[in-house]
Design an enzyme around this catalytic site. Sequence first.
Site, mmCIF file in Angstrom:
data_model
loop_
_atom_site.group_PDB
_atom_site.id
_atom_site.type_symbol
_atom_site.label_atom_id
_atom_site.label_comp_id
_atom_site.label_asym_id
_atom_site.label_seq_id
_atom_site.Cartn_x
_atom_site.Cartn_y
_atom_site.Cartn_z
ATOM 1 N N ASP A 47 -37.199 5.264 -7.609
ATOM 2 C CA ASP A 47 -38.514 4.785 -7.609
ATOM 3 C C ASP A 47 -38.465 3.259 -7.418
ATOM 4 O OD1 ASP A 47 -41.322 5.411 -8.732
ATOM 5 O OD2 ASP A 47 -40.741 3.680 -9.720
ATOM 6 N N TYR A 52 -41.895 -4.669 -6.618
ATOM 7 C CA TYR A 52 -40.830 -5.075 -7.532
ATOM 8 C C TYR A 52 -39.787 -5.908 -6.571
ATOM 9 C CZ TYR A 52 -41.812 -0.906 -10.086
ATOM 10 O OH TYR A 52 -42.663 0.050 -10.857
ATOM 11 N N LYS A 77 -44.592 2.223 -3.703
ATOM 12 C CA LYS A 77 -45.959 2.230 -4.208
ATOM 13 C C LYS A 77 -46.756 0.805 -3.570
ATOM 14 C CE LYS A 77 -44.136 3.144 -8.627
ATOM 15 N NZ LYS A 77 -43.010 2.441 -8.934
ATOM 16 N N HIS A 110 -50.285 1.920 -7.015
ATOM 17 C CA HIS A 110 -49.596 1.463 -8.173
ATOM 18 C C HIS A 110 -50.494 1.376 -9.701
ATOM 19 C CE1 HIS A 110 -45.812 -1.299 -9.068
ATOM 20 N NE2 HIS A 110 -46.349 -0.712 -10.122
HETATM 21 N N1 LIG Z 1 -46.048 2.483 -12.299
HETATM 22 C C1 LIG Z 1 -45.896 1.526 -13.211
HETATM 23 O O1 LIG Z 1 -46.747 1.015 -13.390
HETATM 24 C C2 LIG Z 1 -44.563 1.369 -13.721
HETATM 25 C C3 LIG Z 1 -44.461 0.350 -14.776
HETATM 26 C C4 LIG Z 1 -43.068 0.167 -15.110
HETATM 27 C C5 LIG Z 1 -42.025 0.694 -14.885
HETATM 28 N N2 LIG Z 1 -42.219 1.624 -13.733
HETATM 29 C C6 LIG Z 1 -41.168 2.558 -13.222
HETATM 30 O O2 LIG Z 1 -40.349 3.186 -14.358
HETATM 31 C C7 LIG Z 1 -38.927 2.732 -14.489
HETATM 32 C C8 LIG Z 1 -38.494 2.640 -15.911
HETATM 33 O O3 LIG Z 1 -39.393 2.073 -16.743
HETATM 34 P P1 LIG Z 1 -38.908 0.672 -17.664
HETATM 35 O O4 LIG Z 1 -38.062 -0.200 -16.644
HETATM 36 O O5 LIG Z 1 -40.100 0.016 -17.766
HETATM 37 O O6 LIG Z 1 -38.404 1.321 -18.843
HETATM 38 P P2 LIG Z 1 -37.175 2.112 -19.334
HETATM 39 O O7 LIG Z 1 -36.640 3.049 -18.155
HETATM 40 O O8 LIG Z 1 -37.770 3.020 -20.229
HETATM 41 O O9 LIG Z 1 -36.208 1.370 -20.051
HETATM 42 C C9 LIG Z 1 -35.283 0.304 -19.204
HETATM 43 C C10 LIG Z 1 -34.684 -0.535 -20.028
HETATM 44 O O10 LIG Z 1 -33.840 0.189 -21.174
HETATM 45 C C11 LIG Z 1 -32.398 -0.194 -20.702
HETATM 46 N N3 LIG Z 1 -31.896 0.857 -20.987
HETATM 47 C C12 LIG Z 1 -31.392 1.826 -19.836
HETATM 48 N N4 LIG Z 1 -30.831 2.925 -20.041
HETATM 49 C C13 LIG Z 1 -30.306 2.688 -21.343
HETATM 50 C C14 LIG Z 1 -29.679 3.398 -22.484
HETATM 51 N N5 LIG Z 1 -29.080 4.337 -22.099
HETATM 52 N N6 LIG Z 1 -29.694 2.837 -23.649
HETATM 53 C C15 LIG Z 1 -30.278 1.929 -24.068
HETATM 54 N N7 LIG Z 1 -30.842 1.075 -23.148
HETATM 55 C C16 LIG Z 1 -30.992 1.375 -21.853
HETATM 56 C C17 LIG Z 1 -32.512 -1.195 -19.582
HETATM 57 O O11 LIG Z 1 -31.585 -2.187 -19.741
HETATM 58 P P3 LIG Z 1 -30.130 -2.473 -18.530
HETATM 59 O O12 LIG Z 1 -31.077 -2.370 -17.300
HETATM 60 O O13 LIG Z 1 -29.759 -3.852 -18.892
HETATM 61 O O14 LIG Z 1 -29.584 -1.076 -18.706
HETATM 62 C C18 LIG Z 1 -33.851 -1.798 -19.517
HETATM 63 O O15 LIG Z 1 -33.930 -2.815 -20.433
HETATM 64 C C19 LIG Z 1 -39.128 1.457 -13.779
HETATM 65 O O16 LIG Z 1 -37.790 0.899 -13.391
HETATM 66 C C20 LIG Z 1 -39.995 1.561 -12.594
HETATM 67 O O17 LIG Z 1 -39.200 2.290 -11.613
HETATM 68 C C21 LIG Z 1 -43.426 1.786 -13.156
#
Ligand SMILES: NC(=O)c1ccc[n+]([C@@H]2O[C@H](COP(=O)([O-])OP(=O)(O)OC[C@H]3O[C@@H](n4cnc5c(N)ncnc54)[C@H](OP(=O)(O)O)[C@@H]3O)[C@@H](O)[C@H]2O)c1
Length: 298
Positions: A47, A52, A77, A110
């Site tokens: 994704d 990004y 997106k 998005h």
């Molecule tokens: N459509 C939208 O508006 C929107 C908005 C936000 C995000 N997104 C998408 O959703 C994806 C995921 O969301 P997100 O990045 O906001 O949050 P998330 O996946 O819930 O959390 C990511 C965070 O948690 C850490 N992490 C990853 N695996 C872990 C584990 N097993 N244990 C502890 N910590 C862990 C990562 O750090 P490290 O990388 O240092 O491991 C990072 O800081 C994004 O990458 C993006 O593709 C979409």
Amino acid sequence: MAGASTFLALNNGVRMPALGLGVYQSSPEQTVNAVATALACGYRLIDTAAAYGNEAQVGEAVRRSGIDRAEIFVTSKAWISDYGYDATLHAFDRSLRKLGLDSLDLYLLHWPMPTDFDATVGAWKAAEKLLADGRVRAIGVSNFSPKHLDDLIARSEVVPAVNQVELHPFFVQEAVRAADQRLGIVTQAWSPIGGVNRYRDAAGGEEQDPLAHPVVAALAARYGKTPAQIVLRWHLELGLSAIPKSVRPARIAENIGIFDFSLTRDEVRAISALDTGARGGPDPEQVNTRLFSFRIED
Ligand SMILES: NC(=O)c1ccc[n+]([C@@H]2O[C@H](COP(=O)([O-])OP(=O)(O)OC[C@H]3O[C@@H](n4cnc5c(N)ncnc54)[C@H](OP(=O)(O)O)[C@@H]3O)[C@@H](O)[C@H]2O)c1
């Protein structure tokens, strides 16, 4: 509740992996390795988004992996500054060029732009055209409320296949999930392990972090799994897609290690009961090109 599928069927018959890798905040330098590691671990959904700044690196890792392109589900997106029919068609071409791919599997709007919904509808009509032309296998939206969905559907032909929204144990989005289900839309969780609560409000500390909650910790101990694995399994049990982000190989592998156990109905309910009703990310009602003023470079 064992046996949750590893694929979800979209409303046009396309199969989407339930679990994927997110790359928001993965720097260009980190992204090739993160995607390569994920593909080697068995992930088949990546994704990304124009916003990004790492589409080129996602494409590079996909092409270098040696895995048949048809086996990898790539999402990108359209950013809000590219809304409107012609601008979105241009934005799609730009994304494909940066990715170095011939087609996308899923193209999302998005955010809704409630203060310029005509431009949002124009962007959606461009997505419909891209779908009709076979340049993308499915189209969807992100951060749409039930009302945004109804308003869009009333003014267009194709019902979105996916609605990607903030969704984790502290923000379970019951109303959005119900609307998506009623309309035949797959709900995809962003920040599935509550990342937004950690990186947007560091001051909140552990209280803001669903991975640190005692209910999650107790289930992790019960199953010999990590808190992240418990929460990601909860998403699967609810029939959702989840796209956790990590740039660390050990965590990328950890986050896909969720297909060898299941949670009971009561355990799923106990996690869902952690809902606070408070989102960590932006309120979709407030999003427009004044709040987020950056544009995507060609
Ligand atoms: N459509 C939208 O508006 C929107 C908005 C936000 C995000 N997104 C998408 O959703 C994806 C995921 O969301 P997100 O990045 O906001 O949050 P998330 O996946 O819930 O959390 C990511 C965070 O948690 C850490 N992490 C990853 N695996 C872990 C584990 N097993 N244990 C502890 N910590 C862990 C990562 O750090 P490290 O990388 O240092 O491991 C990072 O800081 C994004 O990458 C993006 O593709 C979409």
